[in-house]
Design a protein around this motif. Structure first.
Motif, PDB file in Angstrom:
ATOM      1  N   VAL A   1      -0.743   1.156  14.228  1.00  0.00           N
ATOM      2  CA  VAL A   1      -0.615   2.241  14.689  1.00  0.00           C
ATOM      3  C   VAL A   1      -0.807   3.573  14.008  1.00  0.00           C
ATOM      4  O   VAL A   1       0.336   3.620  13.648  1.00  0.00           O
ATOM      5  CB  VAL A   1       0.908   1.851  15.477  1.00  0.00           C
ATOM      6  CG1 VAL A   1       0.889   2.725  16.503  1.00  0.00           C
ATOM      7  CG2 VAL A   1       0.322  -0.082  16.435  1.00  0.00           C
ATOM      8  N   PRO A   2      -1.189   4.549  13.995  1.00  0.00           N
ATOM      9  CA  PRO A   2      -1.264   5.937  14.044  1.00  0.00           C
ATOM     10  C   PRO A   2      -0.563   6.670  13.755  1.00  0.00           C
ATOM     11  O   PRO A   2       0.259   6.515  15.182  1.00  0.00           O
ATOM     12  CB  PRO A   2      -3.026   6.070  13.511  1.00  0.00           C
ATOM     13  CG  PRO A   2      -3.671   6.151  15.204  1.00  0.00           C
ATOM     14  CD  PRO A   2      -2.567   3.943  15.215  1.00  0.00           C
ATOM     15  N   ARG A   3       0.178   7.469  13.157  1.00  0.00           N
ATOM     16  CA  ARG A   3       0.423   8.531  13.573  1.00  0.00           C
ATOM     17  C   ARG A   3       0.125  10.047  13.720  1.00  0.00           C
ATOM     18  O   ARG A   3      -0.867  10.208  13.143  1.00  0.00           O
ATOM     19  CB  ARG A   3       2.266   8.612  13.480  1.00  0.00           C
ATOM     20  CG  ARG A   3       3.037   7.952  13.831  1.00  0.00           C
ATOM     21  CD  ARG A   3       4.180   8.270  12.733  1.00  0.00           C
ATOM     22  NE  ARG A   3       5.345   7.246  13.338  1.00  0.00           N
ATOM     23  CZ  ARG A   3       6.769   6.999  12.853  1.00  0.00           C
ATOM     24  NH1 ARG A   3       7.077   6.879  11.826  1.00  0.00           N
ATOM     25  NH2 ARG A   3       7.241   6.280  13.163  1.00  0.00           N
ATOM     26  N   PRO A   4       0.785  11.419  14.866  1.00  0.00           N
ATOM     27  CA  PRO A   4      -0.396  12.367  14.353  1.00  0.00           C
ATOM     28  C   PRO A   4      -0.620  12.704  12.820  1.00  0.00           C
ATOM     29  O   PRO A   4      -0.006  13.177  12.020  1.00  0.00           O
ATOM     30  CB  PRO A   4      -0.071  13.218  15.432  1.00  0.00           C
ATOM     31  CG  PRO A   4       0.698  12.382  16.337  1.00  0.00           C
ATOM     32  CD  PRO A   4       1.107  10.913  15.596  1.00  0.00           C
ATOM     33  N   GLY A   5      -1.440  13.109  12.061  1.00  0.00           N
ATOM     34  CA  GLY A   5      -1.942  13.411  11.205  1.00  0.00           C
ATOM     35  C   GLY A   5      -1.741  12.660  10.180  1.00  0.00           C
ATOM     36  O   GLY A   5      -1.944  12.965   8.612  1.00  0.00           O
ATOM     37  N   GLU A   6      -1.888  11.570   9.857  1.00  0.00           N
ATOM     38  CA  GLU A   6      -1.571  10.590   9.328  1.00  0.00           C
ATOM     39  C   GLU A   6      -2.537   9.453   8.686  1.00  0.00           C
ATOM     40  O   GLU A   6      -3.456   9.500   9.458  1.00  0.00           O
ATOM     41  CB  GLU A   6      -0.334   9.458   9.551  1.00  0.00           C
ATOM     42  CG  GLU A   6      -0.458   8.010   8.416  1.00  0.00           C
ATOM     43  CD  GLU A   6       0.929   6.714   9.107  1.00  0.00           C
ATOM     44  OE1 GLU A   6       1.783   7.242   8.931  1.00  0.00           O
ATOM     45  OE2 GLU A   6      -0.001   6.087  10.486  1.00  0.00           O
ATOM     46  N   THR A   7      -2.951   9.672   7.575  1.00  0.00           N
ATOM     47  CA  THR A   7      -4.426   8.851   7.638  1.00  0.00           C
ATOM     48  C   THR A   7      -3.937   7.201   7.299  1.00  0.00           C
ATOM     49  O   THR A   7      -2.885   7.206   7.269  1.00  0.00           O
ATOM     50  CB  THR A   7      -4.727   9.333   5.709  1.00  0.00           C
ATOM     51  OG1 THR A   7      -4.167   8.952   5.051  1.00  0.00           O
ATOM     52  CG2 THR A   7      -5.164  11.139   6.185  1.00  0.00           C
ATOM     53  N   GLY A   8      -5.556   6.612   7.833  1.00  0.00           N
ATOM     54  CA  GLY A   8      -5.428   5.055   7.814  1.00  0.00           C
ATOM     55  C   GLY A   8      -4.867   5.154   5.948  1.00  0.00           C
ATOM     56  O   GLY A   8      -4.074   3.625   6.417  1.00  0.00           O
TER      57      GLY A   8
ATOM     58  N   ALA B   1       5.366  -4.703   1.390  1.00  0.00           N
ATOM     59  CA  ALA B   1       7.190  -5.415   1.599  1.00  0.00           C
ATOM     60  C   ALA B   1       7.387  -6.727   2.621  1.00  0.00           C
ATOM     61  O   ALA B   1       8.051  -7.174   2.600  1.00  0.00           O
ATOM     62  CB  ALA B   1       8.435  -4.309   1.645  1.00  0.00           C
ATOM     63  N   ALA B   2       6.705  -6.328   3.866  1.00  0.00           N
ATOM     64  CA  ALA B   2       7.383  -7.092   5.482  1.00  0.00           C
ATOM     65  C   ALA B   2       6.073  -8.208   5.542  1.00  0.00           C
ATOM     66  O   ALA B   2       6.552  -8.756   5.436  1.00  0.00           O
ATOM     67  CB  ALA B   2       6.194  -5.881   6.424  1.00  0.00           C
TER      68      ALA B   2
ATOM     69  N   TRP C   1      -0.086   2.969   5.292  1.00  0.00           N
ATOM     70  CA  TRP C   1       0.534   1.703   4.093  1.00  0.00           C
ATOM     71  C   TRP C   1       1.782   1.510   3.783  1.00  0.00           C
ATOM     72  O   TRP C   1       2.226   0.928   3.962  1.00  0.00           O
ATOM     73  CB  TRP C   1      -0.472   0.444   3.503  1.00  0.00           C
ATOM     74  CG  TRP C   1      -1.758   0.436   3.875  1.00  0.00           C
ATOM     75  CD1 TRP C   1      -3.410   1.520   3.902  1.00  0.00           C
ATOM     76  CD2 TRP C   1      -2.902  -0.429   5.055  1.00  0.00           C
ATOM     77  NE1 TRP C   1      -3.908   0.898   4.630  1.00  0.00           N
ATOM     78  CE2 TRP C   1      -3.721  -0.462   5.138  1.00  0.00           C
ATOM     79  CE3 TRP C   1      -1.978  -2.021   4.924  1.00  0.00           C
ATOM     80  CZ2 TRP C   1      -4.594  -1.135   5.478  1.00  0.00           C
ATOM     81  CZ3 TRP C   1      -3.036  -2.656   5.366  1.00  0.00           C
ATOM     82  CH2 TRP C   1      -4.335  -2.554   6.079  1.00  0.00           C
ATOM     83  N   ALA C   2       1.785   2.909   3.231  1.00  0.00           N
ATOM     84  CA  ALA C   2       3.210   3.072   3.062  1.00  0.00           C
ATOM     85  C   ALA C   2       3.970   2.997   4.276  1.00  0.00           C
ATOM     86  O   ALA C   2       5.328   3.190   3.862  1.00  0.00           O
ATOM     87  CB  ALA C   2       3.334   4.014   1.434  1.00  0.00           C
TER      88      ALA C   2
END
Length: 239
Positions: A107-114, A125-126, A118-119
């Motif tokens: 589930v991406p957020r605006p401006g976030e790269t794939g 950790a999950a 992960w981080a």
């Protein structure tokens, strides 16, 4: 062998556009397609240009649009599995879609790269926490533990995935205005269901609907997945 259906659902007049995860192969959906068609639906399993380093999210999106271009009338459902969660919402901004389904999906957020995802979500950790809690070996393949060996034996090789789509910021200013459902395999060892529940709540304000199966639920539990997808149509407004 797939278990017999018990829900009695049939004669579904909807088109399901199936967007695969990393590796981009339509083969991933090959057990689900006949189940949806047996219920009267139309299933469009998409091959993505996953091995092409020149292909980014725009090409992935256009590939899905091209594959769905000839779909018949009736409700249109776009299903994005795993990495397909980066592309499926973009499809919804380019043509009318009645329902978006995220299946064990990013589930991406605006401006976030794939690559940043992960981080940002705390995935490592999950996953380690879930492995400890359930006694899952972290050094075991987290994708195929519940997929029948005879199914895996038919898999195309290799499952190549270019890193290009993971370098691009997700281009939308927000989530598309399309009804969205989040499905999670309760036995997913790669995206544990608790992790998916937290990400869906934080990023979409949506609950997670659990179903049997692991990360590759379309290969391990196609009947149950088809029933859940068809059942999702009941929540759509009448035409």
């Amino acid at each position: 062998m797939s278990p017999a259906r018990t829900d009695g659902q049939d004669d579904v007049r909807a088109t399901f556009v199936l967007v695969p995860g990393a590796g981009g192969q339509a083969w991933y959906w090959h057990r689900l397609v006949p189940e949806l068609e047996r219920r009267g639906g139309t299933a469009v399993a998409v091959d993505l240009p996953a091995g092409d380093d020149t292909a980014g999210l725009e090409r992935y999106t256009q590939t899905v649009l091209d594959a769905a271009a000839g779909s018949p009338g009736g409700p249109l459902v776009v299903v994005g599995q795993s990495m397909g969660g980066l592309t499926a919402p973009l499809v919804c901004t380019r043509r009318p879609v009645d329902l978006l389904v995220l299946l064990n999906a990013m589930v991406p957020r605006p401006g976030e790269t794939g690559g940043e995802w992960w981080a940002a979500t705390g995935h490592e950790a999950a996953r380690a926490e879930a492995a400890r809690a359930h006694g899952w070996p972290l050094d075991e393949d987290a994708f195929i533990h519940d997929v029948p060996p005879e199914v895996l034996a038919t898999a195309p090789v290799p499952f190549a995935q270019s890193g290009t789509p993971f370098t691009e910021p997700w281009p939308m200013p927000g989530w598309p205005d399309v009804p969205t459902r989040v499905l999670a395999g309760r036995d997913d060892r790669f995206f544990p269901v608790g992790f998916q529940r937290r990400v869906a709540a934080e990023r979409l304000g949506l609950p997670v609907e659990e179903l049997p199966g692991g990360h590759l639920v379309a290969l391990s539990r196609p009947v149950e997945l088809a029933d859940r997808l068809v059942g999702s149509l009941a929540a759509l407004p009448a035409p």
